[in-house]
Scaffold this motif. Structure first.
Motif, mmCIF file in Angstrom:
data_model
loop_
_atom_site.group_PDB
_atom_site.id
_atom_site.type_symbol
_atom_site.label_atom_id
_atom_site.label_comp_id
_atom_site.label_asym_id
_atom_site.label_seq_id
_atom_site.Cartn_x
_atom_site.Cartn_y
_atom_site.Cartn_z
ATOM 1 N N ASN A 93 -4.423 -3.224 5.534
ATOM 2 C CA ASN A 93 -4.652 -3.669 4.157
ATOM 3 C C ASN A 93 -3.732 -2.961 3.159
ATOM 4 N N ASP A 95 -0.242 -0.535 9.746
ATOM 5 C CA ASP A 95 -0.648 -0.901 8.383
ATOM 6 C C ASP A 95 -2.031 -1.533 8.421
ATOM 7 N N THR A 113 -6.228 5.536 4.878
ATOM 8 C CA THR A 113 -4.904 5.482 5.508
ATOM 9 C C THR A 113 -5.072 5.708 7.006
ATOM 10 N N TYR A 132 -4.695 -4.617 12.794
ATOM 11 C CA TYR A 132 -3.634 -3.858 12.134
ATOM 12 C C TYR A 132 -2.322 -4.643 12.229
ATOM 13 N N ASN A 144 -9.740 1.739 1.165
ATOM 14 C CA ASN A 144 -9.281 1.653 2.555
ATOM 15 C C ASN A 144 -8.633 2.966 2.962
ATOM 16 N N CYS A 164 -2.266 -0.123 3.478
ATOM 17 C CA CYS A 164 -2.152 1.322 3.701
ATOM 18 C C CYS A 164 -1.481 1.534 5.052
ATOM 19 N N SER A 165 -0.417 2.273 5.089
ATOM 20 C CA SER A 165 0.342 2.403 6.335
ATOM 21 C C SER A 165 0.730 3.838 6.592
#
Length: 300
Positions: free
Chosen positions: A85, A83, A13, A44, A11, A87-88
């Motif tokens: 999954n 964010d 970022t 998201y 995924n 990843c933020s």
């Protein structure tokens, strides 16, 4: 020996940029913050800070890869975190939303005169957006006309609200400019019957130049009226505002002098004759004049 192909998806970022649109009305909630550069139509988790923390909330990007935060009032917004999954990314920059520029009001005031309920307030706006509503009672009663007539002396709370809900207030005072006052009339009565030499002198005060008239006649600047005959005179004083005051003066005239006499002849040549006079009219005391032979005599 068996071999399998395994695909591992990583995924990405999220990345985004921030733009904004201010509210379109004063105190309104039409403000927007747009997060751009995201994946299209993707869910998201969003958090940010305004007066308090908001989120995390699930938001969906549109077909242009934008998440649009709507319904925002003027204020500061920061700490935007997206964010996907797990990843933020966080952007700590501050977005300041502001209301539309307000407007200023000024007034033209006409004071009341003569306690005649003739004061006026004209409200002038600079920068207001139609349709504009005006009030002189702090918004209790709003009208679309900016001139208020027939006002008495007092303090007025002027308030204006325009078509995008922007407002301004100002306090206005109207005073009552008093009319003239007749302090006294000095009357000089006619000296003799038929002389027509009576007069009235006016002692008056006021806030401006005064004019004088009697019995509705032409105004004059002199405060003295001469050559008056017997009668009542309504003396009117007028100032430059048109305010008037009236007081009556009475000019008197003495009656026509008349007399009758009774003659008693002298007796036996003696100085014992008499003349008795009954005098009416005029103004006492009287001065009498008579003549005996060639000798004139005056007496009072």
């Amino acid at each position: 020996q068996a071999t399998d192909n395994i695909t591992v998806n990583v995924n990405p970022t999220p990345t985004f940029t921030i733009t904004s649109n201010n509210p379109t009305t004063c105190g309104g909630s039409e403000g927007e913050i747009i997060l751009s550069g995201l994946l299209n139509t993707t869910a998201y988790q969003l958090t940010y800070t305004s007066t308090n923390n908001v989120g995390p909330n699930t938001v969906n990007s549109n077909g242009n890869g934008e998440v649009i935060i709507t319904g925002l009032n003027a204020g500061n917004y920061t700490n935007f975190s997206i964010d996907l999954n797990g990843c933020s990314i966080t952007d700590n920059s501050t977005v300041s939303l502001t209301d539309p520029n307000g407007f200023n009001i000024t007034t033209n005031v006409v004071n009341e005169t003569c306690s005649a309920n003739n004061g006026q307030i004209e409200i002038i706006t600079n920068g207001a957006v139609a349709t504009i509503q005006y009030s002189i009672d702090n918004g209790t009663t709003n009208v679309t006309t900016n001139i208020f007539n027939n006002l008495t002396a007092g303090t007025y709370d002027v308030a204006v609200i325009d078509g995008i809900n922007c407002q301004d207030q100002i306090q206005v005072t109207i005073i009552d400019i008093a009319g003239p006052v007749i302090n006294s009339l000095t009357v000089t009565d006619i000296s003799c019957f038929g002389a027509g030499d009576g007069s009235i002198s006016v002692d008056a005060s006021g806030n401006s130049t005064l004019d004088y008239s009697n019995n509705g006649g032409t105004n004059q600047t002199s405060n003295v009226f001469n050559n008056l005959i017997l009668g009542n005179y309504n003396i009117t004083v007028t100032d430059t505002n048109g305010c008037t005051t009236t007081q009556m003066g009475v000019v008197n005239e003495p009656a026509l002098i008349t007399d009758t006499f009774n003659l008693i002849q002298p007796i036996c040549g003696n100085d014992n004759g008499s003349i008795f006079l009954d005098i009416q009219g005029g103004i006492t005391p009287y001065t009498l004049s008579w003549q005996h032979d060639a000798t004139a005599t005056n007496d009072t």
